[in-house]
Scaffold this motif. Structure first.
Motif, PDB file in Angstrom:
ATOM      1  N   ASP A   1     -17.270 -33.617 -63.536  1.00 31.19           N
ATOM      2  CA  ASP A   1     -18.567 -32.680 -63.844  1.00 31.19           C
ATOM      3  C   ASP A   1     -19.747 -33.389 -64.757  1.00 31.19           C
ATOM      4  N   GLY A   2     -20.999 -33.460 -63.962  1.00 32.74           N
ATOM      5  CA  GLY A   2     -21.977 -34.076 -64.841  1.00 32.74           C
ATOM      6  C   GLY A   2     -22.019 -35.600 -64.383  1.00 32.74           C
ATOM      7  N   GLU A   3     -21.367 -36.282 -63.624  1.00 34.12           N
ATOM      8  CA  GLU A   3     -21.607 -37.426 -63.280  1.00 34.12           C
ATOM      9  C   GLU A   3     -22.764 -37.913 -62.394  1.00 34.12           C
ATOM     10  N   ARG A   4     -23.652 -38.686 -63.117  1.00 34.61           N
ATOM     11  CA  ARG A   4     -25.129 -39.219 -62.332  1.00 34.61           C
ATOM     12  C   ARG A   4     -24.862 -40.768 -62.447  1.00 34.61           C
ATOM     13  N   GLY A   5     -26.249 -41.148 -61.867  1.00 32.25           N
ATOM     14  CA  GLY A   5     -26.562 -42.740 -61.951  1.00 32.25           C
ATOM     15  C   GLY A   5     -25.496 -43.665 -61.451  1.00 32.25           C
ATOM     16  N   LYS A   6     -25.500 -44.579 -62.363  1.00 30.80           N
ATOM     17  CA  LYS A   6     -24.945 -45.869 -61.752  1.00 30.80           C
ATOM     18  C   LYS A   6     -23.352 -45.496 -62.033  1.00 30.80           C
ATOM     19  N   SER A   7     -22.842 -44.651 -62.799  1.00 31.61           N
ATOM     20  CA  SER A   7     -21.401 -43.974 -62.923  1.00 31.61           C
ATOM     21  C   SER A   7     -21.140 -43.666 -61.506  1.00 31.61           C
ATOM     22  N   ARG A   8     -21.970 -42.796 -60.853  1.00 35.33           N
ATOM     23  CA  ARG A   8     -21.607 -42.193 -59.653  1.00 35.33           C
ATOM     24  C   ARG A   8     -21.473 -43.017 -58.344  1.00 35.33           C
ATOM     25  N   VAL A   9     -22.795 -43.985 -58.610  1.00 40.40           N
ATOM     26  CA  VAL A   9     -22.960 -44.947 -57.535  1.00 40.40           C
ATOM     27  C   VAL A   9     -21.716 -45.883 -57.372  1.00 40.40           C
ATOM     28  N   MET A  10     -21.075 -46.426 -58.541  1.00 40.88           N
ATOM     29  CA  MET A  10     -20.054 -47.318 -58.554  1.00 40.88           C
ATOM     30  C   MET A  10     -18.689 -46.716 -58.181  1.00 40.88           C
ATOM     31  N   ARG A  11     -18.629 -45.302 -58.516  1.00 36.08           N
ATOM     32  CA  ARG A  11     -17.348 -44.816 -58.095  1.00 36.08           C
ATOM     33  C   ARG A  11     -17.413 -44.645 -56.706  1.00 36.08           C
ATOM     34  N   GLU A  12     -18.506 -43.931 -56.096  1.00 36.52           N
ATOM     35  CA  GLU A  12     -18.496 -44.005 -54.581  1.00 36.52           C
ATOM     36  C   GLU A  12     -18.497 -45.136 -53.889  1.00 36.52           C
ATOM     37  N   LYS A  13     -18.783 -46.254 -54.501  1.00 36.04           N
ATOM     38  CA  LYS A  13     -18.965 -47.609 -53.553  1.00 36.04           C
ATOM     39  C   LYS A  13     -17.189 -47.972 -53.651  1.00 36.04           C
ATOM     40  N   ALA A  14     -16.589 -47.723 -54.846  1.00 37.27           N
ATOM     41  CA  ALA A  14     -15.155 -48.047 -54.911  1.00 37.27           C
ATOM     42  C   ALA A  14     -14.501 -47.378 -53.797  1.00 37.27           C
ATOM     43  N   ALA A  15     -14.748 -46.133 -53.879  1.00 38.09           N
ATOM     44  CA  ALA A  15     -14.159 -44.838 -52.926  1.00 38.09           C
ATOM     45  C   ALA A  15     -14.315 -45.228 -51.246  1.00 38.09           C
ATOM     46  N   LYS A  16     -15.430 -45.793 -51.195  1.00 39.22           N
ATOM     47  CA  LYS A  16     -15.778 -46.286 -49.799  1.00 39.22           C
ATOM     48  C   LYS A  16     -15.318 -47.458 -49.295  1.00 39.22           C
ATOM     49  N   ALA A  17     -14.839 -48.326 -50.262  1.00 31.95           N
ATOM     50  CA  ALA A  17     -14.166 -49.716 -50.082  1.00 31.95           C
ATOM     51  C   ALA A  17     -12.852 -49.299 -49.750  1.00 31.95           C
ATOM     52  N   VAL A  18     -12.179 -48.278 -50.115  1.00 27.70           N
ATOM     53  CA  VAL A  18     -10.685 -47.904 -49.774  1.00 27.70           C
ATOM     54  C   VAL A  18     -10.828 -47.102 -48.433  1.00 27.70           C
ATOM     55  N   CYS A  19     -11.841 -46.259 -47.964  1.00 24.91           N
ATOM     56  CA  CYS A  19     -12.024 -46.266 -46.860  1.00 24.91           C
ATOM     57  C   CYS A  19     -12.242 -46.955 -45.691  1.00 24.91           C
ATOM     58  N   ASP A  20     -13.118 -48.033 -46.122  1.00 22.75           N
ATOM     59  CA  ASP A  20     -13.527 -49.182 -45.088  1.00 22.75           C
ATOM     60  C   ASP A  20     -12.214 -49.568 -44.464  1.00 22.75           C
ATOM     61  N   ARG A  21     -10.875 -49.881 -45.147  1.00 22.68           N
ATOM     62  CA  ARG A  21      -9.778 -50.267 -44.813  1.00 22.68           C
ATOM     63  C   ARG A  21      -8.731 -49.418 -44.262  1.00 22.68           C
ATOM     64  N   CYS A  22      -9.224 -48.120 -44.075  1.00 20.87           N
ATOM     65  CA  CYS A  22      -8.217 -47.113 -43.701  1.00 20.87           C
ATOM     66  C   CYS A  22      -7.943 -46.948 -42.380  1.00 20.87           C
ATOM     67  N   PRO A  23      -6.812 -46.828 -41.745  1.00 20.05           N
ATOM     68  CA  PRO A  23      -6.784 -46.681 -40.374  1.00 20.05           C
ATOM     69  C   PRO A  23      -6.835 -45.368 -39.926  1.00 20.05           C
ATOM     70  N   VAL A  24      -7.033 -44.385 -40.651  1.00 19.20           N
ATOM     71  CA  VAL A  24      -7.524 -43.069 -40.022  1.00 19.20           C
ATOM     72  C   VAL A  24      -8.807 -42.499 -40.673  1.00 19.20           C
ATOM     73  N   GLN A  25      -9.562 -43.455 -41.010  1.00 14.27           N
ATOM     74  CA  GLN A  25     -11.105 -43.118 -41.524  1.00 14.27           C
ATOM     75  C   GLN A  25     -11.664 -42.034 -40.510  1.00 14.27           C
ATOM     76  N   ALA A  26     -11.750 -42.283 -39.471  1.00 15.88           N
ATOM     77  CA  ALA A  26     -12.561 -41.491 -38.188  1.00 15.88           C
ATOM     78  C   ALA A  26     -11.862 -40.027 -38.376  1.00 15.88           C
TER      79      ALA A  26
END
Length: 95
Positions: A35-60
């Protein structure tokens, strides 16, 4: 005892793809904003999540699920809520 004959059959085959997901066992905090996450914290968390997704065999498959189910929160299949919305829509939570 309740009658269950009117219920659909087993459905775990619809979720079998999740067993191969790179995010399995990582917890939800990387993929869903607190709740209430904004700005740099949100961008960094989403970047980390997307990095996990980038190597995921079931991403699609994950992205397909998120779009078809209109998942209203989180990073699914390497995309945020606003990235999954049709063009022209906005993500009020990201504002």
């Amino acid at each position: 005892m309740s009658k269950v004959s009117h219920l659909p059959g087993r459905a775990e085959h619809q979720w079998a793809w999740q067993r191969a997901a790179a995010c399995r066992g990582l917890g939800t905090e990387m993929f869903f904003p607190p709740d209430g996450e904004r700005g740099k914290s949100r961008v960094m968390r989403e970047k980390a999540a997307k990095a996990v997704c980038d190597r995921c065999p079931v991403q699609a498959r994950c992205l397909q699920h998120a779009v078809s189910a209109a998942e209203p929160y989180g990073v699914w299949g390497g995309r945020t809520v606003s990235e999954r919305q049709p063009s022209g829509a906005t993500d009020a939570a990201a504002a």
